[in-house]
Enzyme design. Sequence first.
Site, short mmCIF file in Angstrom:
data_model
loop_
_atom_site.label_atom_id
_atom_site.label_comp_id
_atom_site.label_asym_id
_atom_site.label_seq_id
_atom_site.Cartn_x
_atom_site.Cartn_y
_atom_site.Cartn_z
N GLY A 11 6.00 -4.04 9.26
CA GLY A 11 6.47 -5.01 10.25
C GLY A 11 7.00 -6.27 9.58
O GLY A 11 7.62 -7.11 10.23
N ASP A 195 -1.78 8.38 -5.65
CA ASP A 195 -1.53 8.84 -7.04
C ASP A 195 -1.99 7.82 -8.07
O ASP A 195 -2.53 8.18 -9.13
CB ASP A 195 -0.03 9.05 -7.28
N ARG A 253 -8.58 -6.31 13.47
CA ARG A 253 -8.18 -4.93 13.76
C ARG A 253 -9.35 -3.97 13.92
O ARG A 253 -9.31 -3.05 14.74
CB ARG A 253 -7.26 -4.43 12.64
N GLU A 396 -1.17 -2.31 -2.71
CA GLU A 396 -2.21 -1.55 -2.02
C GLU A 396 -2.97 -0.62 -2.95
O GLU A 396 -4.04 -0.13 -2.59
CB GLU A 396 -1.58 -0.78 -0.85
N ALA A 411 -1.22 -8.11 3.69
CA ALA A 411 -0.84 -7.13 2.65
C ALA A 411 0.51 -7.50 2.05
O ALA A 411 0.69 -7.46 0.83
CB ALA A 411 -0.78 -5.72 3.23
C1 LIG Z 1 4.27 0.90 9.39
C2 LIG Z 1 3.59 -0.16 8.58
C3 LIG Z 1 3.65 -1.49 9.00
C4 LIG Z 1 3.03 -2.47 8.23
N1 LIG Z 1 3.19 -3.77 8.60
C5 LIG Z 1 2.66 -4.74 7.82
C6 LIG Z 1 2.93 -6.11 8.10
O1 LIG Z 1 3.70 -6.44 9.00
N2 LIG Z 1 2.34 -7.05 7.30
C7 LIG Z 1 1.50 -6.72 6.27
O2 LIG Z 1 0.97 -7.60 5.60
N3 LIG Z 1 1.28 -5.41 5.96
C8 LIG Z 1 1.84 -4.43 6.69
N4 LIG Z 1 1.64 -3.13 6.36
C9 LIG Z 1 0.93 -2.84 5.11
C10 LIG Z 1 1.85 -3.10 3.93
O3 LIG Z 1 3.16 -2.76 4.31
C11 LIG Z 1 1.46 -2.29 2.71
O4 LIG Z 1 0.11 -2.51 2.39
C12 LIG Z 1 2.30 -2.73 1.52
O5 LIG Z 1 3.67 -2.68 1.86
C13 LIG Z 1 2.04 -1.86 0.30
O6 LIG Z 1 2.95 -2.24 -0.68
P1 LIG Z 1 2.90 -1.60 -2.12
O7 LIG Z 1 4.00 -2.20 -2.90
O8 LIG Z 1 1.53 -1.69 -2.66
O9 LIG Z 1 3.17 -0.06 -1.86
P2 LIG Z 1 4.44 0.62 -1.18
O10 LIG Z 1 5.33 -0.37 -0.54
O11 LIG Z 1 3.91 1.74 -0.36
O12 LIG Z 1 5.22 1.19 -2.42
C14 LIG Z 1 4.65 2.18 -3.23
C15 LIG Z 1 5.77 2.96 -3.86
O13 LIG Z 1 5.23 3.75 -4.92
C16 LIG Z 1 5.79 5.05 -4.83
N5 LIG Z 1 4.87 6.00 -5.47
C17 LIG Z 1 3.72 6.53 -4.99
N6 LIG Z 1 3.17 7.36 -5.89
C18 LIG Z 1 4.00 7.35 -6.98
C19 LIG Z 1 3.97 8.01 -8.25
N7 LIG Z 1 2.99 8.85 -8.60
N8 LIG Z 1 4.98 7.75 -9.12
C20 LIG Z 1 6.01 6.90 -8.80
N9 LIG Z 1 6.08 6.24 -7.60
C21 LIG Z 1 5.08 6.48 -6.72
C22 LIG Z 1 5.97 5.29 -3.34
O14 LIG Z 1 6.92 6.31 -3.11
C23 LIG Z 1 6.46 3.92 -2.89
O15 LIG Z 1 7.84 3.80 -3.02
C24 LIG Z 1 2.28 -2.12 7.08
C25 LIG Z 1 2.21 -0.80 6.67
C26 LIG Z 1 2.88 0.18 7.39
C27 LIG Z 1 2.83 1.59 6.90
#
Ligand SMILES: Cc1cc2nc3c(=O)[nH]c(=O)nc-3n(C[C@H](O)[C@H](O)[C@H](O)COP(=O)(O)OP(=O)(O)OC[C@H]3O[C@@H](n4cnc5c(N)ncnc54)[C@H](O)[C@@H]3O)c2cc1C
Length: 430
Positions: A11, A195, A253, A396, A411
């Site tokens: 979002g 992963d 939540r 995350e 997040a």
């Molecule tokens: C629908 C939805 C709405 C949300 N809304 C909000 C919000 O409004 N505000 C908020 O604070 N949080 C929100 N969250 C939570 C937040 O979006 C996530 O916690 C955050 O975006 C995670 O970011 P990240 O960079 O850690 O991981 P991600 O953005 O998930 O990126 C991880 C990346 O790593 C890649 N990957 C995974 N495994 C491997 C591997 N083995 N090798 C190479 N690449 C890999 C994935 O394909 C992905 O591209 C929401 C989550 C969802 C699903």
Amino acid sequence: GFLGGSTNVSGGALNAVDDKRQKAQGIEDSVQKFYESTMKGGHNVGNPELVKYLTDNAYPTVEWMEKEGVVFRDKIGAATGSLGQRSHYGKKPAGYAYTSAFENKLKEFGDHVVVLTETPASKLIMDKSGRVIGVSGLHAGKQPVTVMAPSVILATGGFGANVKFRQEVNTGVWKEVTLDNRIGTTNINKAAQGDGLKLAKSAHADIIGLSDIQLHPNGTPGTGLMQDIATSGRNRLFINKNGDRFVSESAARDTLCKAIFKQPDGTYWLLMNKLRYPDENKPDRMGVTMKDMLALGRVKKADTLDEMAKLINVPADHLKAAVAEYNKAASNKGTKDKFGFVATNTDDAPMTEGPWYACLKVPTVHHTMGGVRIDTLARALDKDGKPVPGLYAAGEVTGGIHGANRLGGNAIADVFTFGRQAGASAAQQK
Ligand SMILES: Cc1cc2nc3c(=O)[nH]c(=O)nc-3n(C[C@H](O)[C@H](O)[C@H](O)COP(=O)(O)OP(=O)(O)OC[C@H]3O[C@@H](n4cnc5c(N)ncnc54)[C@H](O)[C@@H]3O)c2cc1C
């Protein structure tokens, strides 16, 4: 095959204490309040040092993101379960406002940056001393790829879509609930498999808090996905199948989801009106129009509450009483209603006029708070709290920041704040 993960489909709510934007809306806030609500919302099990780092640095991160090309809206909101009104949103729809800006930024580096999609990393490469010196995997399921590097950052996101694993570790807040396929997820199936946890473990990094799993109250029945109307924020009521309110809509939540599970069929209607959707053709924060959602049958519409009661099959007198009860609280700012709802928010307003809109919702697996133990330099730590040489983690995939319940909007603040730090630390090999 595309960049962005959960961030892209999120979002986009990003919590930060922002004197300029919040003051312009008459919102009183402080970094101390942000810290306290994050600790309390997380049941006081988050790591105070990491929470302090997050809450102190979220706004400098907003400013940095602006420099890197993200354009924020001026209006500050309150994401579902944010326990405060400090959620920033991008001008472009949802999380794409951020991922698109950073994708553009990558292009500026030309050949200095190589992006490999469809290439899951499956192994960390270590030297004899235990230092992480690279990563390997398969491109498109067949072509081996090895990248040697002085530093490796894990940023692989959570494990909300890994149904088997989430059930194995579900001994925390949701231990009474079976997190199998019957409960959906908001996460992208292939991306959110955890992963990074396996990779981190192989390098002897400590993994903490895995049982801390978050359910979100706004899932779509059947899939658990959330990519429909913008459901977070204010001026929307939670109405059960008897036509009654049953919880403070501004609660955390876990409180919201626990209350929903106790309702008939474990589901509820999110009731909105003209206040949130004054123009059905205008895209909301998710980039979605009410007109399209009505056409898809995702949302029901009625001009009056009597008609809405018929449409969603609840007693009209209950529905009208529920709205009247909320309106009383919304008009008496600062007073608590029987569910603990307090309309201190500058956005809260009585809902009086049609058209009315209702959307059926259920709890859904949304976020995994546990993961790789890190310090404020985003270094991955081992069981003794010592940095694993060459390994960093952000987002995350990490644990310790959000405790047992993450605040809505924290997040996105976390991934960019710690992501930025991880980049700096990895570049300097701290
Ligand atoms: C629908 C939805 C709405 C949300 N809304 C909000 C919000 O409004 N505000 C908020 O604070 N949080 C929100 N969250 C939570 C937040 O979006 C996530 O916690 C955050 O975006 C995670 O970011 P990240 O960079 O850690 O991981 P991600 O953005 O998930 O990126 C991880 C990346 O790593 C890649 N990957 C995974 N495994 C491997 C591997 N083995 N090798 C190479 N690449 C890999 C994935 O394909 C992905 O591209 C929401 C989550 C969802 C699903």
